[in-house]
Design an enzyme around this catalytic site. Structure first.
Site, PDB file in Angstrom:
ATOM      1  CG  HIS A  20      -1.929   1.254   0.864  1.00  0.00           C
ATOM      2  ND1 HIS A  20      -2.831   1.302  -0.171  1.00  0.00           N
ATOM      3  CD2 HIS A  20      -1.955   2.469   1.428  1.00  0.00           C
ATOM      4  CE1 HIS A  20      -3.383   2.485  -0.210  1.00  0.00           C
ATOM      5  NE2 HIS A  20      -2.878   3.225   0.747  1.00  0.00           N
ATOM      6  CE1 TYR A  28      -2.155   5.637  -0.479  1.00  0.00           C
ATOM      7  CE2 TYR A  28      -2.102   7.599   0.870  1.00  0.00           C
ATOM      8  CZ  TYR A  28      -2.808   6.578   0.287  1.00  0.00           C
ATOM      9  OH  TYR A  28      -4.160   6.514   0.448  1.00  0.00           O
ATOM     10  CG  HIS A  63      -8.564   0.956  -8.276  1.00  0.00           C
ATOM     11  ND1 HIS A  63      -9.226   2.098  -7.903  1.00  0.00           N
ATOM     12  CD2 HIS A  63      -7.538   0.821  -7.406  1.00  0.00           C
ATOM     13  CE1 HIS A  63      -8.642   2.617  -6.838  1.00  0.00           C
ATOM     14  NE2 HIS A  63      -7.601   1.871  -6.514  1.00  0.00           N
ATOM     15  CG  PHE A  64      -3.410  -0.886 -10.632  1.00  0.00           C
ATOM     16  CD1 PHE A  64      -2.632  -0.773 -11.762  1.00  0.00           C
ATOM     17  CD2 PHE A  64      -3.692  -2.158 -10.140  1.00  0.00           C
ATOM     18  CE1 PHE A  64      -2.172  -1.905 -12.420  1.00  0.00           C
ATOM     19  CE2 PHE A  64      -3.232  -3.296 -10.794  1.00  0.00           C
ATOM     20  CZ  PHE A  64      -2.470  -3.168 -11.947  1.00  0.00           C
ATOM     21  CG  HIS A  65      -3.868   0.587 -15.908  1.00  0.00           C
ATOM     22  ND1 HIS A  65      -3.753  -0.646 -15.325  1.00  0.00           N
ATOM     23  CD2 HIS A  65      -2.863   0.661 -16.819  1.00  0.00           C
ATOM     24  CE1 HIS A  65      -2.737  -1.299 -15.870  1.00  0.00           C
ATOM     25  NE2 HIS A  65      -2.164  -0.537 -16.771  1.00  0.00           N
ATOM     26  NE  ARG A  90      -4.414  -8.175 -11.014  1.00  0.00           N
ATOM     27  CZ  ARG A  90      -3.716  -7.559 -10.034  1.00  0.00           C
ATOM     28  NH1 ARG A  90      -4.083  -7.703  -8.775  1.00  0.00           N
ATOM     29  NH2 ARG A  90      -2.684  -6.801 -10.312  1.00  0.00           N
ATOM     30  NE  ARG A  91      -1.171  -9.971 -11.735  1.00  0.00           N
ATOM     31  CZ  ARG A  91      -0.467  -9.893 -10.631  1.00  0.00           C
ATOM     32  NH1 ARG A  91      -0.504 -10.864  -9.759  1.00  0.00           N
ATOM     33  NH2 ARG A  91       0.314  -8.863 -10.420  1.00  0.00           N
TER      34      ARG A  91
END
Lengths: 196, 541
Positions: B217, B221, B368-370, B431-432
């Site tokens: 996580h 940040y 989401h993370f893209h 995914r993947r």
């Protein structure tokens, strides 16, 4: 001799006074209060659901030797699949291995609590039945146990959702969810060596 | 930034970052094409997984780390008005990190490290991959040390004065990264390198995943903080206004750094090796860390409103129209915030404990993370690059219009790429996977979304090319006209008058982090040494 605790309290009071001396706009204070309330609401709902309604992700820390599953009593080949235990609970024992889930196909009843027990015989896998919350990682060395209920009968795929090697795409099998009244408990075939 | 040596140092870091970026963008477009199955000739799982592993490593580890280091050197020298402390050491860190990248790239590109960028054991890659990745991290630790030394030296030389906000945030990020990288460093040094070299026979994948979750996580940040620094110290000035609150910015950075660390188990919600109580504790922490982002959203929008009204904007929303939309920094922040709203919403779904089961490891997650990394964070990296480049190369930007087109196309491409990706996840696509071979009617619903993603990827690739072209043309511009502009840091509306020492120093927060980490990771890590566990031997893939 009450110096020690009061010293600590005074120190905290100092820190708080210093904090109060810095300039924070009234609007921003209000925004922070609203933000904290929203966060508190979300956290509150999740915590109440977890503690009082038992809505949790899987989290039973139970280890197993993934290298010798075939020798273990519970996950020996004859013991896999759907079983009804003496209390009437439905337990489904499944092995994940490159590149399938074994047994390849199972029938389970709808609207009935089902306890899945997943183990890996090789690497890290994950399993998800789309449109349901039957989702767990299958970590070698651990038994992943999850209890859920499928509300709707139908044919569902079981998909591996963690990269497990170049054949990962091919790792899937099927599960038939059958209306509760049509489902029959499988007759337990005796394990090898057991008295008939 | 009159110092040519510092400019060369920063530029070298930034070029490594953007070279990695453009290569990874090409791979990304190949991957959406391959995965869709529309071009049967492309179909190859070995090539796909080598590519997706390299794409992840380049974007998440190389682009970010080198960008953050280059940006940090620039911020430290300009905000503190000091040269880089120990410049040879800085170059040493750069060289070590670059050598690590090359060492890891060889097995990645030859298919000897197709373990994806999360490299979960017991699948094992060639040892050079882990050693290379370790050297990259060690190189970044050199940067952390230099940032913290410069921060401390400045404080000593200027007692009682507030450390400039940009440097305070940069030092907080260096502290955050030292804590963050410790988890994965333990995993790689004690588990993966010995296993890949055959020194040990087995590792516990449960312990490995727990250590990786320690890093997983806060690392995002570490990547995000430069974007937040730009929000606070560049955006208000570029928009023609003032920073709404300097103090709240410091509080936001502190809360971000402190609470990013003890919450990594939201990546393990679906894992069997950790108990649900620990997951719930980390889950609550995950919601707490939404607070600094909500505060940042408020401060940034308030700063923009001040600028919009100073420029003559009237009414409830009129000030939005009077903002300088043709300023790359201002346009970027608007687009970044839009993506942050939707990405943040998705993040709350992910964070929601048991609800995570619906989307865990589905296509929703890369969607989401893209959106939030590739969108919000990277668009701010672009904005920072456009802002700094003319000062680093001492020449005006080649084309502002091209930069604006690039930012808009990046936003549009990201929306077209990630919206279908989220939907695919809700429709159950894992995914993947490199192709869809499930014999199930469900997969028919996936096709149109995969088609849309190809176009999204294509727009993003075009946008990335424009970005690199613009920077290269700027640097190669033969004109010798002197470009004398300097970095301008935004001024707060209210000057910082009384700042408690704990908002001007990291000492206390370092201790708070140590306590929180001991609480949230102490028992979950120690349990592996107290219970009977069974290790896994190494597997190929």
């Amino acid at each position: 001799m009450q110096i020690e605790p009061s010293k600590g309290i005074n120190h905290l009071r100092d820190l708080y006074a210093q904090f109060n001396a810095i300039h924070i706009d009234q609007l921003e204070r209000r925004w922070i209060a609203i933000s904290l309330m929203v966060i508190g609401l979300f956290v509150g709902i999740i915590t109440i659901d977890a503690l009082f309604h038992g809505i949790n992700p899987p989290g039973k820390v139970e280890t197993i030797d993934s290298a010798s599953l075939h020798l273990s009593k519970e996950f020996a080949e004859d013991n896999l699949g759907v079983q009804v235990d003496e209390k009437g609970a439905i337990i489904i024992r499944m092995v994940a291995g490159r590149y399938s889930f074994f047994p390849k196909h199972i029938d389970v009843p709808a609207e009935t609590p089902l306890t899945f027990r997943w183990v890996s015989m090789d690497v890290l896998h994950g399993v998800h039945i789309p449109m349901t919350n039957m989702s767990t990682m299958i970590v070698p060395g651990y038994v992943a146990e999850i209890t859920t209920t499928f509300p709707k009968p139908g044919e569902y795929p079981l998909l591996c959702n963690e990269y497990c090697g170049l054949g990962h795409n091919h790792m899937w099998s099927n599960i038939s969810v059958i209306a509760k009244e049509d489902w029959k408990a499988p007759v337990k075939s005796p394990a090898k060596g057991e008295q008939q | 930034m009159n110092d040519a040596a510092t400019r060369k140092l920063a530029l070298s870091h930034l070029w490594v970052a953007f070279a990695a970026f453009i290569v990874a963008c090409l791979m990304g477009e190949y991957q959406v094409l391959e995965r869709s199955g529309f071009i049967p000739a492309l179909d190859s799982a070995p090539v796909y997984f080598a590519s997706v592993s390299t794409h992840g490593v380049l974007m998440a580890f190389v682009l970010t780390t080198f960008f953050i280091m280059g940006f940090g050197y620039t911020i430290a020298t300009t905000s503190l008005k000091q040269p880089v402390w120990n410049q040879p050491l800085a170059w040493g860190g750069f060289g070590l990190a670059l050598f690590g990248v090359v060492l890891a790239a060889i097995p990645l590109l030859t298919g000897k490290a197709s373990v994806l960028y999360t490299f979960y054991p017991p699948i094992v890659a060639h040892a050079a991959f882990y050693i290379g990745a370790t050297l990259l991290v060690v190189g970044s630790w050199v940067w952390c040390a230099i940032m913290l030394v410069m921060f401390t030296q400045w404080k000593k030389a200027n007692p009682g004065q507030a450390v400039p906000l940009a440097m305070f945030a940069t030092a907080a990020n260096a502290m955050l990264w030292l804590w963050t990288s410790a988890g994965v460093a333990l995993e790689v040094l004690f588990q993966l390198i010995p296993l890949s070299l055959g020194w040990i026979d087995t590792v516990d994948p449960g312990l490995a995943r727990t250590l990786f979750a320690w890093t997983l996580h806060p690392i995002v940040y570490f990547w995000l903080i430069p974007a937040y620094i730009a929000f606070y110290v560049f955006v208000p000035k570029q928009a023609g206004g003032f920073l709404f609150s300097d103090e709240m910015a410091r509080i936001a950075f502190i809360v971000l750094a402190v609470f990013a660390l003890p919450i990594g188990f939201h990546h393990l919600y679906m894992d069997p090796e950790q108990a649900k109580g620990w997951k719930l504790l980390h889950g609550i922490g995950t919601f707490v860390v939404a607070l600094p982002t909500l505060v940042t959203g408020f401060t940034v929008i308030a700063s923009l409103e001040i600028a919009g009204r100073l420029r003559g904007g009237k009414g409830l929303f009129g000030w939005i129209l009077t903002l300088p939309w043709n300023n790359t920094m201002v346009l970027s922040v608007i687009l970044a915030l839009l993506m942050l709203i939707f990405g943040g919403f998705g993040g709350i779904v992910n964070a929601s404990y048991a609800m995570n089961a619906m989307i865990h490891n589905t296509a929703w997650v890369p969607g989401h993370f893209h959106l939030i990394f590739g969108g919000t964070t990277i668009i701010m990296y672009f904005a920072i690059a456009y802002y700094l480049w003319p000062m680093l190369v001492r020449k005006p930007l080649f084309s502002n219009a091209m930069a604006l087109t690039q930012l808009w196309t990046w936003f549009i491409g990201m929306v077209i790429l990630t919206t279908p990706w989220h939907i695919l996840g809700l429709l159950g696509q894992p995914r993947r996977i490199s192709s869809v071979v499930y014999n199930n009617l469900l997969t028919l619903a996936w096709k149109p979304y995969e088609l849309a993603m190809i176009f999204g990827g294509l727009i993003l690739l075009g946008s990335a090319c424009l970005f690199v072209y613009n920077l290269a043309k700027t640097q190669m511009n033969p004109s010798s006209e002197a470009f004398a502009q300097e970095i301008e840091f935004a001024q707060p509306i209210h000057a910082v008058t009384s700042l408690p020492e704990y908002l001007n120093s990291l000492t206390l927060w370092n201790k708070v982090i140590a306590v929180l980490m001991a609480i949230s990771f102490g028992f979950p890590i120690l349990q592996f040494f107290f219970m009977k566990t069974f290790g896994s031997s190494a597997w190929g893939y």
